[in-house]
Write a protein that holds these residues in place. Structure first.
Motif, PDB file in Angstrom:
ATOM      1  N   LEU A  36       0.863  -1.170   0.000  1.00 49.91           N
ATOM      2  CA  LEU A  36       0.000   0.000   0.000  1.00 49.91           C
ATOM      3  C   LEU A  36       0.904   1.225   0.000  1.00 49.91           C
ATOM      4  CD1 LEU A  36      -2.875   1.243   0.325  1.00 49.91           C
ATOM      5  CD2 LEU A  36      -2.475   1.181   2.804  1.00 49.91           C
ATOM      6  N   VAL A  37       0.686   2.116  -0.964  1.00 51.55           N
ATOM      7  CA  VAL A  37       1.561   3.275  -1.141  1.00 51.55           C
ATOM      8  C   VAL A  37       0.732   4.547  -1.064  1.00 51.55           C
ATOM      9  CG1 VAL A  37       3.252   4.401  -2.627  1.00 51.55           C
ATOM     10  CG2 VAL A  37       3.043   1.903  -2.655  1.00 51.55           C
ATOM     11  N   ILE A  38       1.066   5.452  -0.117  1.00 52.42           N
ATOM     12  CA  ILE A  38       0.436   6.762  -0.019  1.00 52.42           C
ATOM     13  C   ILE A  38       1.321   7.724  -0.805  1.00 52.42           C
ATOM     14  CG2 ILE A  38      -0.511   8.526   1.503  1.00 52.42           C
ATOM     15  CD1 ILE A  38      -1.733   5.754   1.894  1.00 52.42           C
ATOM     16  N   ARG A  39       0.839   8.175  -1.949  1.00 54.19           N
ATOM     17  CA  ARG A  39       1.690   8.933  -2.862  1.00 54.19           C
ATOM     18  C   ARG A  39       1.715  10.429  -2.584  1.00 54.19           C
ATOM     19  NH1 ARG A  39       4.199   6.069  -6.241  1.00 54.19           N
ATOM     20  NH2 ARG A  39       3.418   4.109  -7.104  1.00 54.19           N
ATOM     21  N   THR A  40       0.589  10.997  -2.147  1.00 56.31           N
ATOM     22  CA  THR A  40       0.535  12.446  -1.959  1.00 56.31           C
ATOM     23  C   THR A  40      -0.285  12.789  -0.726  1.00 56.31           C
ATOM     24  OG1 THR A  40      -1.533  12.973  -3.108  1.00 56.31           O
ATOM     25  CG2 THR A  40       0.423  12.609  -4.499  1.00 56.31           C
ATOM     26  N   PRO A  41      -0.112  14.017  -0.195  1.00 52.40           N
ATOM     27  CA  PRO A  41      -0.931  14.444   0.959  1.00 52.40           C
ATOM     28  C   PRO A  41      -2.419  14.507   0.651  1.00 52.40           C
ATOM     29  CG  PRO A  41       1.003  15.866   0.707  1.00 52.40           C
ATOM     30  CD  PRO A  41       0.929  15.009  -0.528  1.00 52.40           C
ATOM     31  N   VAL A  42      -2.799  14.598  -0.630  1.00 52.89           N
ATOM     32  CA  VAL A  42      -4.224  14.669  -0.969  1.00 52.89           C
ATOM     33  C   VAL A  42      -4.951  13.407  -0.511  1.00 52.89           C
ATOM     34  CG1 VAL A  42      -5.883  14.910  -2.870  1.00 52.89           C
ATOM     35  CG2 VAL A  42      -3.736  16.189  -2.914  1.00 52.89           C
ATOM     36  N   ALA A  43      -4.254  12.292  -0.462  1.00 49.53           N
ATOM     37  CA  ALA A  43      -4.875  11.057   0.037  1.00 49.53           C
ATOM     38  C   ALA A  43      -5.437  11.261   1.436  1.00 49.53           C
ATOM     39  CB  ALA A  43      -3.855   9.924   0.026  1.00 49.53           C
ATOM     40  N   LEU A  44      -4.722  12.022   2.266  1.00 47.69           N
ATOM     41  CA  LEU A  44      -5.186  12.257   3.632  1.00 47.69           C
ATOM     42  C   LEU A  44      -6.428  13.135   3.638  1.00 47.69           C
ATOM     43  CD1 LEU A  44      -1.776  12.796   5.448  1.00 47.69           C
ATOM     44  CD2 LEU A  44      -3.000  10.669   4.972  1.00 47.69           C
ATOM     45  N   ASN A  45      -6.485  14.106   2.715  1.00 46.38           N
ATOM     46  CA  ASN A  45      -7.706  14.908   2.614  1.00 46.38           C
ATOM     47  C   ASN A  45      -8.918  14.024   2.351  1.00 46.38           C
ATOM     48  OD1 ASN A  45      -5.394  16.852   1.556  1.00 46.38           O
ATOM     49  ND2 ASN A  45      -7.023  18.131   2.373  1.00 46.38           N
ATOM     50  N   TYR A  46      -8.773  13.103   1.407  1.00 48.71           N
ATOM     51  CA  TYR A  46      -9.884  12.197   1.097  1.00 48.71           C
ATOM     52  C   TYR A  46     -10.260  11.354   2.308  1.00 48.71           C
ATOM     53  CZ  TYR A  46     -10.017  12.989  -3.976  1.00 48.71           C
ATOM     54  OH  TYR A  46     -10.179  13.531  -5.222  1.00 48.71           O
ATOM     55  N   LEU A  47      -9.259  10.846   3.027  1.00 45.75           N
ATOM     56  CA  LEU A  47      -9.529   9.959   4.165  1.00 45.75           C
ATOM     57  C   LEU A  47     -10.149  10.716   5.325  1.00 45.75           C
ATOM     58  CD1 LEU A  47      -6.302   7.790   4.021  1.00 45.75           C
ATOM     59  CD2 LEU A  47      -8.620   7.068   3.468  1.00 45.75           C
ATOM     60  N   VAL A  48      -9.761  11.974   5.513  1.00 49.62           N
ATOM     61  CA  VAL A  48     -10.350  12.773   6.588  1.00 49.62           C
ATOM     62  C   VAL A  48     -11.795  13.145   6.245  1.00 49.62           C
ATOM     63  CG1 VAL A  48     -10.259  15.036   7.708  1.00 49.62           C
ATOM     64  CG2 VAL A  48      -8.186  13.643   7.498  1.00 49.62           C
ATOM     65  N   GLN A  49     -12.037  13.506   4.986  1.00 53.16           N
ATOM     66  CA  GLN A  49     -13.373  13.924   4.574  1.00 53.16           C
ATOM     67  C   GLN A  49     -14.355  12.750   4.549  1.00 53.16           C
ATOM     68  OE1 GLN A  49     -12.949  16.004   0.801  1.00 53.16           O
ATOM     69  NE2 GLN A  49     -11.243  17.197   1.618  1.00 53.16           N
ATOM     70  N   ALA A  50     -13.875  11.561   4.231  1.00 53.67           N
ATOM     71  CA  ALA A  50     -14.751  10.382   4.161  1.00 53.67           C
ATOM     72  C   ALA A  50     -13.980   9.181   4.700  1.00 53.67           C
ATOM     73  CB  ALA A  50     -15.202  10.133   2.728  1.00 53.67           C
ATOM     74  N   PRO A  51     -13.884   9.047   6.030  1.00 57.75           N
ATOM     75  CA  PRO A  51     -13.128   7.929   6.604  1.00 57.75           C
ATOM     76  C   PRO A  51     -13.691   6.591   6.156  1.00 57.75           C
ATOM     77  CG  PRO A  51     -13.675   9.564   8.278  1.00 57.75           C
ATOM     78  CD  PRO A  51     -14.466   9.921   7.054  1.00 57.75           C
ATOM     79  N   GLY A  52     -12.817   5.634   5.962  1.00 60.41           N
ATOM     80  CA  GLY A  52     -13.262   4.295   5.597  1.00 60.41           C
ATOM     81  C   GLY A  52     -13.174   4.026   4.113  1.00 60.41           C
ATOM     82  N   ALA A  53     -14.070   3.138   3.642  1.00 64.50           N
ATOM     83  CA  ALA A  53     -13.992   2.636   2.273  1.00 64.50           C
ATOM     84  C   ALA A  53     -14.151   3.737   1.234  1.00 64.50           C
ATOM     85  CB  ALA A  53     -15.049   1.556   2.057  1.00 64.50           C
ATOM     86  N   LEU A  54     -15.052   4.700   1.472  1.00 67.73           N
ATOM     87  CA  LEU A  54     -15.286   5.736   0.472  1.00 67.73           C
ATOM     88  C   LEU A  54     -14.058   6.614   0.288  1.00 67.73           C
ATOM     89  CD1 LEU A  54     -17.096   7.146  -1.533  1.00 67.73           C
ATOM     90  CD2 LEU A  54     -18.067   8.490   0.356  1.00 67.73           C
ATOM     91  N   GLY A  55     -13.432   7.035   1.385  1.00 67.00           N
ATOM     92  CA  GLY A  55     -12.234   7.852   1.279  1.00 67.00           C
ATOM     93  C   GLY A  55     -11.095   7.114   0.613  1.00 67.00           C
ATOM     94  N   LEU A  56     -10.909   5.854   0.964  1.00 68.13           N
ATOM     95  CA  LEU A  56      -9.864   5.044   0.336  1.00 68.13           C
ATOM     96  C   LEU A  56     -10.122   4.890  -1.155  1.00 68.13           C
ATOM     97  CD1 LEU A  56      -9.442   2.277   3.053  1.00 68.13           C
ATOM     98  CD2 LEU A  56      -7.631   3.822   2.271  1.00 68.13           C
ATOM     99  N   THR A  57     -11.380   4.664  -1.515  1.00 64.68           N
ATOM    100  CA  THR A  57     -11.723   4.510  -2.934  1.00 64.68           C
ATOM    101  C   THR A  57     -11.424   5.790  -3.704  1.00 64.68           C
ATOM    102  OG1 THR A  57     -13.447   2.876  -2.451  1.00 64.68           O
ATOM    103  CG2 THR A  57     -13.609   4.048  -4.548  1.00 64.68           C
ATOM    104  N   ARG A  58     -11.841   6.911  -3.160  1.00 66.41           N
ATOM    105  CA  ARG A  58     -11.589   8.180  -3.841  1.00 66.41           C
ATOM    106  C   ARG A  58     -10.091   8.406  -4.033  1.00 66.41           C
ATOM    107  NH1 ARG A  58     -15.999  11.972  -0.536  1.00 66.41           N
ATOM    108  NH2 ARG A  58     -17.779  11.544  -1.929  1.00 66.41           N
TER     109      ARG A  58
END
Length: 419
Positions: A36-58
């Motif tokens: 599992l690779v977190i490439r950019t800080p934007v991934a954290l924005n998605y995970l904070v805005q929609a924790p769980g499966a939806l944020g990970l998917t986005r």
């Protein structure tokens, strides 16, 4: 706090996959074949805005998170870890993690990737499961690209559960076996008229025409499917027996068919419409006719039919709803069908999806060129997740055979000749 430390606090220090992040931190099993690779800080924005499966998917669809190696293996291993109660952080721990991420991740909102369906756009096409809205959502999923589907589905162009005689069987032989199982359950005979509702790329009507001499009509709300199927029917010299039309199943004339197959349509029509759906098919059958309904189901009748805000409804099947097998059987029976056979093919769908996933991975670069990386990522994630769903009995696949009695005569053998 570095991201690898957050990863360990959420899933534990013994995660069976590799983890690395843009901040240079690493964790997990260094020898794992998946990462599992977190490439950019934007991934954290998605995970904070929609924790769980939806944020990970986005984050994954948008390319801010990557999975290296086999997607199914990665998802299975991570789900195993998450399902272990001992690895769930406490509320206090989650608060500390949120604080360490930083307030900026909460206020800098990022839009969902364009592959996510906006409910507001669907409202513009009518209420849920109206003809206009059904056409819109079917086109969203099935009009992606015929060339893309050929890469994933293979030569059969059959986007429904196959039937395997062994786990090693080829996808093509398993899809032939599925169509033939349906044909034998329906007891197709030369000269009969078959209606296949939600016919996809015409696989069932072509099989019925080629193998049984049946006059088959398939209907689909996808114009791309209808055009592709019509061309294939012409190529195979089956135009005198088979045809596929771009039309709503509700617009098919009543009372002229000996047999009806519905393979993968019930998931799209909505739980509230299922009684009318079966009633409509009942009126299209001659007395003594048979209906074979093949669809994905919930394991239990008391489970909700849909999750409107779930990943599947947002990215794959807008407005999709699943019923329990008992509910479907009852509604068929209440319509007037005598139920003669029912079986669960859950394990077969997991095997089917494995082969579709392998096709997509093998043809990845071509698929990305055809539909774009975001859409290809949706399919990679969705199909791998569905393998887990069928393996772990989150979803099932049922075939239910009903007969429209001619008086009291079901015209059935004393013992089934299709098992």
């Amino acid at each position: 706090m570095r991201l690898a430390e957050i990863f360990e606090r959420v899933v534990g220090p013994e995660a069976p996959i590799r983890f690395r992040a843009y901040d240079g931190s690493v964790s997990g099993d260094p020898d794992s074949e998946v990462a599992l690779v977190i490439r950019t800080p934007v991934a954290l924005n998605y995970l904070v805005q929609a924790p769980g499966a939806l944020g990970l998917t986005r984050a994954y669809v948008a390319g801010h998170i990557d999975v290296e190696g086999d997607m199914y293996t990665a998802m299975r291993r991570m789900s195993d870890v998450v399902l272990e109660d001992g690895n769930k952080p406490s509320a206090l721990e989650l608060a500390r993690i949120a604080t360490s991420i930083g307030w900026v991740k909460f206020v800098n909102r990022v839009p969902p990737p364009p592959q996510e369906v906006r409910t507001s756009r669907l409202f513009g096409r009518g209420t849920r499961h109206s003809k206009g809205r059904d056409a819109e959502v079917i086109q969203h999923h099935y009009d992606v690209s015929n060339a893309f589907y050929e890469l994933v589905l293979g030569p059969s162009m059959t986007y429904t559960c196959a039937v395997f005689d062994s786990p090693e069987a080829s996808l093509e032989s398993a899809q032939f076996r599925k169509h033939d199982l349906v044909a034998r359950k329906l007891d197709l005979q030369p000269g009969m008229r078959l209606l296949d509702v939600g016919c996809g790329w015409g696989g069932m009507v072509m099989h019925a025409a080629r193998e049984y001499g049946v006059h088959g009509l398939g209907v689909t709300l996808s114009k791309e499917q209808a055009d592709w199927a019509s061309a294939r029917i012409e190529e195979e010299g089956l135009s005198h027996l088979a045809q596929v039309r771009h039309m709503d199943y509700r617009d098919v004339p009543d009372g002229i068919y000996d047999r009806i197959s519905s393979i993968g349509l019930t998931e799209h029509i909505g739980k509230g419409n299922v009684p009318d759906y079966f009633a409509g098919l009942y009126t299209k059958l001659k007395p003594g006719g048979r209906l074979l309904n093949h669809c994905i189901t919930r394991p239990r009748n008391d489970q909700p039919a849909m999750k409107p805000d779930g990943v599947i409804n947002r990215y794959v099947f807008p407005d999709g709803e699943l019923e329990g097998p008992g509910e479907l059987q009852t509604m068929m029976n209440d319509t007037g069908f005598e139920i003669r056979h029912q079986e669960n093919l859950r394990e077969h769908y997991a095997l089917t999806l494995r082969q579709w996933c392998a096709n997509l991975d093998r043809n990845w670069e071509t698929a990305v060129k055809e539909v774009g990386e975001g859409t290809a990522r949706v399919w990679r994630l969705y199909m791998a997740g569905c393998i887990l769903g069928f393996e772990r009995n989150v979803v099932q696949l049922h075939q239910i055979l009903g007969v429209k009695l001619a008086g009291t005569d079901a015209n059935m053998p004393l013992r089934p000749n299709f098992v």
